[in-house]
Design an enzyme around this catalytic site. Structure first.
Site, PDB file in Angstrom:
ATOM      1  N   TYR A  53       0.823  -1.213   0.000  1.00  0.00           N
ATOM      2  CA  TYR A  53       0.000   0.000   0.000  1.00  0.00           C
ATOM      3  C   TYR A  53       0.862   1.271   0.000  1.00  0.00           C
ATOM      4  CZ  TYR A  53      -4.087  -2.843   0.043  1.00  0.00           C
ATOM      5  OH  TYR A  53      -5.052  -3.748  -0.343  1.00  0.00           O
ATOM      6  N   ARG A  56       1.470   1.837  -3.634  1.00  0.00           N
ATOM      7  CA  ARG A  56       0.268   2.338  -4.328  1.00  0.00           C
ATOM      8  C   ARG A  56      -0.055   3.781  -3.907  1.00  0.00           C
ATOM      9  NH1 ARG A  56      -4.250  -1.833  -3.789  1.00  0.00           N
ATOM     10  NH2 ARG A  56      -5.300  -0.254  -5.050  1.00  0.00           N
ATOM     11  N   ASP A  91      -7.665   5.350  -4.531  1.00  0.00           N
ATOM     12  CA  ASP A  91      -6.954   6.601  -4.809  1.00  0.00           C
ATOM     13  C   ASP A  91      -7.895   7.788  -4.537  1.00  0.00           C
ATOM     14  OD1 ASP A  91      -8.430   7.519  -7.241  1.00  0.00           O
ATOM     15  OD2 ASP A  91      -7.598   5.723  -8.162  1.00  0.00           O
ATOM     16  N   HIS A 106     -14.395   0.862  -0.595  1.00  0.00           N
ATOM     17  CA  HIS A 106     -13.285  -0.050  -0.271  1.00  0.00           C
ATOM     18  C   HIS A 106     -12.154   0.647   0.475  1.00  0.00           C
ATOM     19  CE1 HIS A 106     -14.475  -3.140  -3.635  1.00  0.00           C
ATOM     20  NE2 HIS A 106     -15.270  -3.184  -2.595  1.00  0.00           N
ATOM     21  N   GLY A 172     -15.917   1.590 -15.661  1.00  0.00           N
ATOM     22  CA  GLY A 172     -14.559   1.069 -15.484  1.00  0.00           C
ATOM     23  C   GLY A 172     -14.403   0.033 -14.392  1.00  0.00           C
ATOM     24  N   SER A 174     -14.854  -4.320 -13.596  1.00  0.00           N
ATOM     25  CA  SER A 174     -14.979  -5.610 -14.284  1.00  0.00           C
ATOM     26  C   SER A 174     -16.140  -6.451 -13.779  1.00  0.00           C
ATOM     27  CB  SER A 174     -13.674  -6.399 -14.142  1.00  0.00           C
ATOM     28  OG  SER A 174     -13.447  -6.706 -12.775  1.00  0.00           O
ATOM     29  N   ASN A 198     -17.533   1.183 -20.124  1.00  0.00           N
ATOM     30  CA  ASN A 198     -16.359   0.340 -19.851  1.00  0.00           C
ATOM     31  C   ASN A 198     -15.570   0.163 -21.148  1.00  0.00           C
ATOM     32  OD1 ASN A 198     -14.754  -1.136 -18.106  1.00  0.00           O
ATOM     33  ND2 ASN A 198     -16.194  -2.815 -17.839  1.00  0.00           N
ATOM     34  N   LEU A 199     -14.391  -0.435 -21.049  1.00  0.00           N
ATOM     35  CA  LEU A 199     -13.647  -0.756 -22.270  1.00  0.00           C
ATOM     36  C   LEU A 199     -14.250  -1.955 -22.970  1.00  0.00           C
ATOM     37  CD1 LEU A 199      -9.744  -0.699 -21.931  1.00  0.00           C
ATOM     38  CD2 LEU A 199     -11.217   0.738 -23.346  1.00  0.00           C
ATOM     39  N   ALA A 216     -12.435   5.661 -20.863  1.00  0.00           N
ATOM     40  CA  ALA A 216     -13.246   6.522 -19.989  1.00  0.00           C
ATOM     41  C   ALA A 216     -13.027   8.008 -20.272  1.00  0.00           C
ATOM     42  CB  ALA A 216     -12.924   6.221 -18.525  1.00  0.00           C
TER      43      ALA A 216
END
Ligand code: BV8
Length: 231
Positions: A53, A56, A91, A106, A172, A174, A198-199, A216
């Site tokens: 973490y 990140r 983030d 989260h 974005g 899954s 989404n992609l 996006a």
């Protein structure tokens, strides 16, 4: 249309340079989920989890909000009804992009949590193992992240908002991680229109009434323009 609930996942931050989880070269290809994103992993090797973490957090601090984050902030400012943004991302690019009505279901990289008394405080850029809680002094500081097997934050408020939503949009993500992947079914059951941006279609893509596929930074500003024009 009065109430819009938007769920975002790692894909909205991908073009800011933040890695997603389930891409071929994503975070879960580089780290075992069990080692770095479960309470058991933290119990077994807290130094490994804190280092994961810290890395990140440093990456997120270098990143900048992109056109998709900024477009959602514009929607919140300019839409005549209510816009609630629920993010699975840890983030802070939504807040730095200008969003205010935001739930980090989260958790958040910039927050530390006491494993003994649940007190929260701003995380330093680099956390250390067994730091002491500033309130109760227990040496039980941990990243304020919801790991697998833990209860995501503010679930009662999220389900209440989904039950009132006129439109639910997922961007974005899954659709592999629950309870977030179940929000589309909940919103549809309550009568909301549903849209996936989404992609590629997600694991729960067939449950959405409409879809917009593409990066996006292109799809989200275009969609926000269309909502504000039609309102
Ligand atoms: C809970 C830590 C109880 C944070 C993360 C069996 C069946 C069903 C469920 C379960 C099961 N076994 C266990 C469960 C429950 C479990 C779960 O869902 N497991 C799955 C894997 C089966 N869930 C839990 O344990 C949760 N807690 O359930 O509590 C409960 C009971 C009742 C009611 C409520 C709760 C806790 C989950 C916490 C997960 N924490 N990690 C961190 O380190 O960041 S998960 C991790 O995945 C991240 O948090 C992330 O947010 C989340 C979702 O991932 P995505 O954001 O979707 O990212 P991904 O890489 O997968 O996808 C990126 C997408 O973007 C792709 O679609 C891609 O195409 C797209 N994309 C890429 N580039 C772009 C793009 N889109 C647009 N533009 C681009 N440029």
């Amino acid at each position: 249309m009065r109430n819009i609930v938007i769920l975002t996942g790692a894909g909205i931050s991908a073009e800011s340079g933040i890695e997603t989880f389930r891409a071929d070269t994503g975070l879960w290809a580089q780290h075992r989920v069990e080692d770095v994103a479960t309470p058991e992993g933290f119990e077994h090797d807290p130094a490994k989890v804190v280092a994961f973490y810290n890395g990140r957090r440093a990456d997120a601090a270098q990143a900048e909000p992109n056109a998709a984050h900024k477009a959602l902030a514009r929607l919140e400012r300019e839409f005549a009804g209510d816009v609630l943004l629920v993010t699975q991302n840890v983030d802070d690019l939504h807040e730095r992009g200008g969003s205010r009505n935001l739930i980090h279901m989260h958790g958040a990289l910039n927050s530390a949590l006491c494993g003994a008394c649940d007190h929260r405080w701003p995380a330093p850029l680099q956390m250390h193992v067994a730091e002491s809680c500033p309130r109760c002094a227990a040496p039980r500081a941990r990243p304020d992240i919801v790991w697998f097997g833990e209860m995501p934050y503010e679930m009662d408020r999220i389900f209440a908002e989904l039950s009132q939503a006129d439109l639910f949009v997922a961007i974005g993500t899954s659709g592999n991680v629950y309870p977030a992947a179940g929000f589309v079914a909940e919103a549809a059951r309550a009568g909301a229109a549903t849209l996936e941006i989404n992609l590629e279609p997600s694991a729960v893509g067939s449950q959405f009434a409409k879809a917009l596929m593409g990066p996006a930074t292109q799809t989200v500003p275009a969609w926000v323009d269309s909502v504000l024009t039609d309102a």
